[in-house]
Scaffold this motif. Structure first.
Motif, PDB file in Angstrom:
ATOM      1  N   TRP A 102      21.934  53.854  -8.988  1.00 13.84           N
ATOM      2  CA  TRP A 102      20.817  53.864  -8.032  1.00 13.84           C
ATOM      3  C   TRP A 102      20.741  52.545  -7.265  1.00 13.84           C
ATOM      4  CZ3 TRP A 102      19.481  53.820 -13.405  1.00 13.84           C
ATOM      5  CH2 TRP A 102      19.624  55.056 -14.020  1.00 13.84           C
ATOM      6  N   PRO A 103      21.838  52.127  -6.624  1.00 16.45           N
ATOM      7  CA  PRO A 103      21.827  50.817  -5.965  1.00 16.45           C
ATOM      8  C   PRO A 103      20.725  50.729  -4.914  1.00 16.45           C
ATOM      9  CG  PRO A 103      23.714  52.136  -5.259  1.00 16.45           C
ATOM     10  CD  PRO A 103      23.099  52.850  -6.408  1.00 16.45           C
ATOM     11  N   ALA A 104      19.963  49.635  -4.972  1.00 20.58           N
ATOM     12  CA  ALA A 104      18.847  49.441  -4.048  1.00 20.58           C
ATOM     13  C   ALA A 104      19.379  49.171  -2.645  1.00 20.58           C
ATOM     14  CB  ALA A 104      17.967  48.295  -4.516  1.00 20.58           C
ATOM     15  N   THR A 105      18.807  49.845  -1.667  1.00 22.09           N
ATOM     16  CA  THR A 105      19.235  49.701  -0.278  1.00 22.09           C
ATOM     17  C   THR A 105      18.773  48.360   0.271  1.00 22.09           C
ATOM     18  OG1 THR A 105      19.281  52.073   0.104  1.00 22.09           O
ATOM     19  CG2 THR A 105      18.967  50.666   2.046  1.00 22.09           C
ATOM     20  N   ALA A 106      19.709  47.622   0.841  1.00 18.89           N
ATOM     21  CA  ALA A 106      19.419  46.318   1.443  1.00 18.89           C
ATOM     22  C   ALA A 106      19.357  46.455   2.964  1.00 18.89           C
ATOM     23  CB  ALA A 106      20.498  45.313   1.049  1.00 18.89           C
ATOM     24  N   GLY A 107      18.744  45.460   3.600  1.00 20.39           N
ATOM     25  CA  GLY A 107      18.750  45.391   5.057  1.00 20.39           C
ATOM     26  C   GLY A 107      17.813  46.342   5.762  1.00 20.39           C
ATOM     27  N   GLU A 109      14.280  46.645   7.088  1.00 21.44           N
ATOM     28  CA  GLU A 109      13.202  45.695   7.363  1.00 21.44           C
ATOM     29  C   GLU A 109      11.851  46.189   6.862  1.00 21.44           C
ATOM     30  OE1 GLU A 109      11.264  42.485   7.922  1.00 21.44           O
ATOM     31  OE2 GLU A 109      13.444  42.583   8.109  1.00 21.44           O
ATOM     32  N   ARG A 110      11.628  47.494   6.845  1.00 24.29           N
ATOM     33  CA  ARG A 110      10.346  47.993   6.328  1.00 24.29           C
ATOM     34  C   ARG A 110      10.220  47.695   4.833  1.00 24.29           C
ATOM     35  NH1 ARG A 110      10.873  54.059   8.056  1.00 24.29           N
ATOM     36  NH2 ARG A 110      12.976  53.478   7.426  1.00 24.29           N
ATOM     37  N   LEU A 111      11.289  47.958   4.087  1.00 24.76           N
ATOM     38  CA  LEU A 111      11.262  47.663   2.651  1.00 24.76           C
ATOM     39  C   LEU A 111      11.173  46.169   2.401  1.00 24.76           C
ATOM     40  CD1 LEU A 111      14.022  50.095   1.331  1.00 24.76           C
ATOM     41  CD2 LEU A 111      11.538  50.379   1.155  1.00 24.76           C
ATOM     42  N   ASN A 155      15.852  58.370  -2.009  1.00 23.13           N
ATOM     43  CA  ASN A 155      14.493  57.989  -1.642  1.00 23.13           C
ATOM     44  C   ASN A 155      14.567  56.733  -0.793  1.00 23.13           C
ATOM     45  OD1 ASN A 155      14.317  55.611  -3.537  1.00 23.13           O
ATOM     46  ND2 ASN A 155      14.628  57.242  -5.037  1.00 23.13           N
ATOM     47  N   PRO A 156      13.468  56.277  -0.207  1.00 20.70           N
ATOM     48  CA  PRO A 156      13.554  55.131   0.713  1.00 20.70           C
ATOM     49  C   PRO A 156      14.124  53.863   0.097  1.00 20.70           C
ATOM     50  CG  PRO A 156      11.473  56.282   1.024  1.00 20.70           C
ATOM     51  CD  PRO A 156      12.122  56.889  -0.190  1.00 20.70           C
ATOM     52  N   ARG A 161      23.273  56.409   1.699  1.00 22.34           N
ATOM     53  CA  ARG A 161      24.219  55.613   2.499  1.00 22.34           C
ATOM     54  C   ARG A 161      24.653  54.335   1.769  1.00 22.34           C
ATOM     55  NH1 ARG A 161      21.286  51.441   5.036  1.00 22.34           N
ATOM     56  NH2 ARG A 161      19.075  51.874   5.404  1.00 22.34           N
ATOM     57  N   THR A 162      23.788  53.803   0.908  1.00 25.81           N
ATOM     58  CA  THR A 162      24.159  52.609   0.151  1.00 25.81           C
ATOM     59  C   THR A 162      25.252  52.940  -0.861  1.00 25.81           C
ATOM     60  OG1 THR A 162      21.909  51.760   0.429  1.00 25.81           O
ATOM     61  CG2 THR A 162      23.269  50.733  -1.282  1.00 25.81           C
ATOM     62  N   ALA A 163      25.088  54.042  -1.569  1.00 25.90           N
ATOM     63  CA  ALA A 163      26.120  54.458  -2.514  1.00 25.90           C
ATOM     64  C   ALA A 163      27.429  54.752  -1.792  1.00 25.90           C
ATOM     65  CB  ALA A 163      25.651  55.696  -3.288  1.00 25.90           C
ATOM     66  N   ASP A 164      27.351  55.429  -0.652  1.00 23.30           N
ATOM     67  CA  ASP A 164      28.567  55.739   0.111  1.00 23.30           C
ATOM     68  C   ASP A 164      29.268  54.466   0.578  1.00 23.30           C
ATOM     69  OD1 ASP A 164      28.234  58.467  -0.202  1.00 23.30           O
ATOM     70  OD2 ASP A 164      27.234  58.740   1.725  1.00 23.30           O
ATOM     71  N   ALA A 165      28.482  53.486   1.020  1.00 24.66           N
ATOM     72  CA  ALA A 165      29.081  52.225   1.476  1.00 24.66           C
ATOM     73  C   ALA A 165      29.788  51.521   0.323  1.00 24.66           C
ATOM     74  CB  ALA A 165      28.006  51.328   2.080  1.00 24.66           C
ATOM     75  N   LEU A 166      29.181  51.527  -0.853  1.00 24.69           N
ATOM     76  CA  LEU A 166      29.823  50.897  -2.017  1.00 24.69           C
ATOM     77  C   LEU A 166      31.113  51.613  -2.391  1.00 24.69           C
ATOM     78  CD1 LEU A 166      26.645  50.241  -4.161  1.00 24.69           C
ATOM     79  CD2 LEU A 166      28.133  48.498  -3.149  1.00 24.69           C
ATOM     80  N   LEU A 167      31.092  52.932  -2.346  1.00 20.08           N
ATOM     81  CA  LEU A 167      32.303  53.695  -2.665  1.00 20.08           C
ATOM     82  C   LEU A 167      33.421  53.395  -1.685  1.00 20.08           C
ATOM     83  CD1 LEU A 167      30.542  57.032  -3.603  1.00 20.08           C
ATOM     84  CD2 LEU A 167      31.946  55.651  -5.157  1.00 20.08           C
ATOM     85  N   GLY A 168      33.063  53.082  -0.447  1.00 24.23           N
ATOM     86  CA  GLY A 168      34.064  52.737   0.547  1.00 24.23           C
ATOM     87  C   GLY A 168      34.544  51.304   0.458  1.00 24.23           C
TER      88      GLY A 168
END
Length: 201
Positions: A102-107, A109-111, A155-156, A161-168
């Motif tokens: 469940w990697p936390a999404t970075a970048g 701005e709302r979060l 979830n927000p 997309r964060t998991a997909d980016a890590l897999l790539g």
């Protein structure tokens, strides 16, 4: 630590400057620690440094909790992924594999703005690439087995997309079946336990 069969799993809980989030709330009460031990795994679930000023300080705190002996399988959950990664990068001889759950999404701005509003002292922990506290070049340079476990449904805070980016980004990274993250009410430990035991070997 208990167990005997297989590898030692060190569970790094989520949260970011959140007094209510510790290893008990994230791993123990939701049944993950007991489930892994029942499956024969040796488990450690240390508390992260609650108000560390940097991810490097978190890694130093966690390094002191690692057992002597063979390298461990580190399992980071949510923002604990950043702490686990910094530890794996600082002490590669002590970590044999890494799970980013469940990697936390970075970048976002709302979060990030909400975190800065509640805990302005944590603002320095928000920087990074795909994950907080780690550059994408460091992720691309990892040379150990890595698994990514996405939040399902997303979830927000934990975007697909964060998991997909890590897999790539991470060479040879594999995807484990996703599930809700603890302590979400829909979380059930059995699928996670099965995935972790299967990956750890």
């Amino acid at each position: 630590m208990q167990g005997g069969v297989g590898r030692v799993l060190v569970l790094v809980h989520g949260g970011l400057w959140d007094e209510a989030m510790d290893a008990a709330a994230f791993w123990e009460r939701p049944g993950v620690v007991d489930g892994l031990r029942a499956a024969g795994a040796a488990v450690l679930a240390p508390d992260r440094a609650m108000r560390a000023g940097s991810w490097a300080a978190e890694a130093e705190h966690l390094a002191a909790a690692l057992p002597d002996g063979p390298p461990v399988v580190l399992v980071g959950g949510s923002n604990g992924c950043s702490a686990a990664l910094r530890l794996a990068l600082a002490a590669p001889d002590r970590v044999r594999a890494l799970v980013l759950a469940w990697p936390a999404t970075a970048g976002d701005e709302r979060l990030d703005g909400r975190i800065r509003a509640v805990a302005p002292e944590a603002a320095g922990l928000l920087a990074g690439g795909t994950l907080r506290g780690v550059t994408d070049a460091e992720l691309a340079g990892l040379r150990l087995p890595v698994a990514v476990l996405p939040a399902a449904p997303e979830n927000p805070v934990h975007r697909r997309r964060t998991a997909d980016a890590l897999l790539g980004l991470v060479p040879g990274a594999v995807e484990l079946p996703g599930c809700p993250e603890p302590p979400h009410p829909a979380f059930r430990p059995e699928p996670l336990v099965g995935a972790l035991v299967g990956f750890a070997g």
